[in-house]
Design a protein around this motif. Sequence first.
Motif, short mmCIF file in Angstrom:
data_model
loop_
_atom_site.label_atom_id
_atom_site.label_comp_id
_atom_site.label_asym_id
_atom_site.label_seq_id
_atom_site.Cartn_x
_atom_site.Cartn_y
_atom_site.Cartn_z
N GLY A 126 -8.22 -13.19 18.75
CA GLY A 126 -6.95 -13.23 19.47
C GLY A 126 -7.13 -13.37 20.97
N SER A 127 -6.10 -13.92 21.60
CA SER A 127 -6.03 -14.05 23.05
C SER A 127 -4.96 -13.10 23.56
N TRP A 128 -5.34 -12.21 24.48
CA TRP A 128 -4.44 -11.16 24.96
C TRP A 128 -3.92 -11.48 26.35
N ASP A 178 8.27 -16.55 26.54
CA ASP A 178 8.13 -17.98 26.20
C ASP A 178 6.94 -18.59 26.93
N ALA A 179 6.79 -18.24 28.21
CA ALA A 179 5.67 -18.79 28.98
C ALA A 179 4.34 -18.26 28.47
N VAL A 180 4.29 -16.98 28.10
CA VAL A 180 3.05 -16.39 27.58
C VAL A 180 2.67 -17.06 26.26
N ALA A 181 3.64 -17.20 25.38
CA ALA A 181 3.37 -17.88 24.11
C ALA A 181 3.00 -19.34 24.35
N TYR A 224 0.33 -7.43 25.71
CA TYR A 224 0.00 -6.01 25.87
C TYR A 224 0.73 -5.44 27.07
N MET A 225 1.37 -4.27 26.86
CA MET A 225 2.10 -3.59 27.93
C MET A 225 1.46 -2.24 28.21
N PRO A 226 1.28 -1.91 29.48
CA PRO A 226 0.89 -0.54 29.84
C PRO A 226 1.94 0.44 29.34
N PRO A 227 1.70 1.75 29.48
CA PRO A 227 2.64 2.74 28.94
C PRO A 227 4.09 2.47 29.38
N ILE A 228 5.01 2.67 28.44
CA ILE A 228 6.42 2.37 28.69
C ILE A 228 7.25 3.66 28.72
N SER A 236 16.50 0.97 26.12
CA SER A 236 16.59 1.86 24.98
C SER A 236 15.64 1.41 23.87
N PHE A 237 15.60 2.18 22.79
CA PHE A 237 14.81 1.74 21.64
C PHE A 237 15.37 0.44 21.07
N GLU A 238 16.67 0.28 21.15
CA GLU A 238 17.28 -0.98 20.69
C GLU A 238 16.77 -2.15 21.53
N ASP A 239 16.65 -1.94 22.84
CA ASP A 239 16.12 -2.98 23.71
C ASP A 239 14.64 -3.27 23.38
N PHE A 240 13.90 -2.20 23.12
CA PHE A 240 12.49 -2.38 22.77
C PHE A 240 12.36 -3.16 21.46
N ASP A 241 13.17 -2.81 20.47
CA ASP A 241 13.12 -3.52 19.19
C ASP A 241 13.44 -5.00 19.38
N ALA A 242 14.39 -5.30 20.26
CA ALA A 242 14.74 -6.69 20.52
C ALA A 242 13.58 -7.42 21.19
N PHE A 243 12.87 -6.74 22.07
CA PHE A 243 11.70 -7.32 22.73
C PHE A 243 10.62 -7.65 21.70
N VAL A 244 10.34 -6.70 20.80
CA VAL A 244 9.33 -6.92 19.76
C VAL A 244 9.75 -8.08 18.86
N ALA A 245 11.03 -8.12 18.51
CA ALA A 245 11.50 -9.19 17.63
C ALA A 245 11.34 -10.55 18.29
N ARG A 246 11.67 -10.63 19.57
CA ARG A 246 11.53 -11.91 20.28
C ARG A 246 10.06 -12.32 20.37
N ALA A 247 9.19 -11.35 20.64
CA ALA A 247 7.76 -11.66 20.68
C ALA A 247 7.29 -12.20 19.34
N ASN A 248 7.70 -11.55 18.27
CA ASN A 248 7.29 -11.98 16.93
C ASN A 248 7.81 -13.38 16.61
N GLU A 249 9.04 -13.68 17.05
CA GLU A 249 9.58 -15.03 16.85
C GLU A 249 8.70 -16.10 17.48
N LEU A 250 8.06 -15.74 18.60
CA LEU A 250 7.22 -16.68 19.33
C LEU A 250 5.77 -16.65 18.88
N GLY A 251 5.48 -15.87 17.83
CA GLY A 251 4.11 -15.78 17.34
C GLY A 251 3.25 -14.80 18.07
N LEU A 252 3.86 -13.90 18.84
CA LEU A 252 3.12 -12.89 19.59
C LEU A 252 3.24 -11.53 18.90
#
Length: 680
Positions: free
Chosen positions: A211-213, A245-248, A256-260, A304-320
């Motif tokens: 993987g590329s991080w 989008d740019a990262v993908a 990878y994100m430092p502590p949130i 919020s956790f809802e915002d975090f879940d949306a972030f994870v979902a968008r990352a996954n959509e882009l293959g991240l």
Amino acid sequence: MPKGQITDGLRFGRFPITAVQPVVEGGKFPAKALPGEGIVVGATSFREGHDQLGVSAVLLDPSGAERQRVRLAAPRGERGMGTDRWEGILTPSEPGNWSFVIEAWHDRYGTWHHNAEVKIAAGIDVELMLAEGAALLREASAEDFRSEWDRGVLRDAAAKLADQSLSTEERLAAGFGHDVAGVVAHQPIRELVTVSEKHPLLVERDRAGRGSWYEFFPRSEGAVKDHNTGAWTSGNFRTAARRLDAVAGMGFDVIYMPPIHPIGVQHRKGPNNTLVAGPHDPGSPWAIGAAEGGHDAIHPDLGSFEDFDAFVARANELGLEVALDLALQAAPDHPWVAAHPEWFTTRVDGSIAYAENPPKKYQDIYPLNFDNDPEGLSNEILRIVLLWISHGVKIFRVDNPHTKPVWFWEWLIAEVNKTVPGVVFLAEAFTRPAMMHALGRAGFQQSYTYFTWRNTKKEIEEYFHEVSHESPAYFRPNFFVNTPDILTEYLQYGGPAAFKIKAVLASTASPLWGVYAGYELYEHVARPGAEEYIDNEKFEYKARDWDAAAESGRTLAPFITRLNHLRRDHPALQDLQNLTVHQSTDDSTVVYSKHKTLADGSKDTLIVVVNVDPHVTKECSVALDLAALELDPQDITPGGGFFVDDLISGESWEWGEFNYVRLDPHVEPAHILSVRRMPR
């Protein structure tokens, strides 16, 4: 082997099998592997007398069924001469608890072949040797595991060996024929088979070792500064998602994100690690915990956790995949400090000890103490990890794992993967080799490395050999080129060429590599007297103008994108143990190749040539170990060379064993050459 009491309790079988690899601490820990990865398997085996010995490796899937059988051979060069060492490649296909065994056996055909060749040439026992060959092949042709075609080949050869109407040369040629050699290479004629014990092989999912991080601070992505007051408005998960989008697009696999989590207020650090923070300074994300919560909470500025879940979902959509920092420490105002003071170290004056790495002091962080309540603290951390897994995180970058007991990591990683298989842990442990290697044995799937500081030809060659051939059974290197804490002098003073050089080395030598945001912008200014960035993002917001960099062309992003695409296009770059260092006449030119034979028999071979001096053009001769390239006859040109295509410049050349190279670091400091394979 003879039966009976005389052999009971003996350690040696009919043929000794010793020094098996990969075996980690006598099998206490499984060796690491990935699906489709070529695993170098070897053993030292020998026999008495002069008869021929055959050695094989057998791969067993999680059910114990045989999945692959490979005949081993002596290693190339001096390493295999007179050592009785045998090696080969096994390739597991999917995750699970696999194993392998080594088999040593009397090679009946090899022994006859050798004796017949020598004796008949000398006129000794000619008719007897031919008769023995005929009997051997006739017997083998009756073995029911062979195909009908193979049986026919052996029967025909046996008949010709026994046919006295033919000349001795014709009879011997039949026994030595290409078809016979192919049959016995595929299924040897064996007896007195000695089998080693089973050795464990843990095959983990692809992202555990490939993987590329890309690392970024979500609070900086979308952060806005009020130039009148100097106050910042933090970025958040919604604004940070726009950067995905740019990262993908650059071809990265992991964000990878430092502590949130909430950041402590007490003893909060200011810009550049100063001891006093202003009212608008955000503090270090690694100082975890405040009134809003601890490791199971999200900093309110991020959402919020809802915002975090949306972030994870968008990352996954882009293959991240999203990797989250697991930093097991607490700010002075973390809820744990009041609720569980036993989880920390109390000094004689009643104060809690803060973190230190002399001369560095971290007054905003309290380390954990696992000795007072190991069960309670361990279960709390397990709860936290499982919480984040429930929100889509299956990769954790662990901060300073070497400051916690190794037993804890062995327990935690096993417990987590027992509950949710496939969770990956990356060890951020820049420490002594013994500890780094122990963490790998304990279960960490990958680790940061010393690569960041390996800059000379000698350092690079030695380190590449070490991580690819000496420690891959338990230590997977992730070649990060920089981190928020690490900006080496090489990057500070090497200019854009240095950034290219490190990116090429990292992305082609290891299946795992990573960059911290800003690398593509050539950020290189250090805090005076330190090996870290000035205006460090650990302690403040950093708004980068990605669009302006792209418009001006002062960005490494297209080059990084090219490297990541090459990694996906070339399977040879996705394995670790297939790296061979070659020679050059220049003390700054590093040469290495990576080769992989695919399941369909096709071959992927890359030769990487890098001028590691970012200031000076280098000219030299490169000497290749041609055996490492595994060239086929059809790949050889009429002139005795072979064609290579430069995957960076697009140029092509005919190369051979010795080759002239000129690399200008200000133009292009490296060749990444693909060996052109001709159709069979």
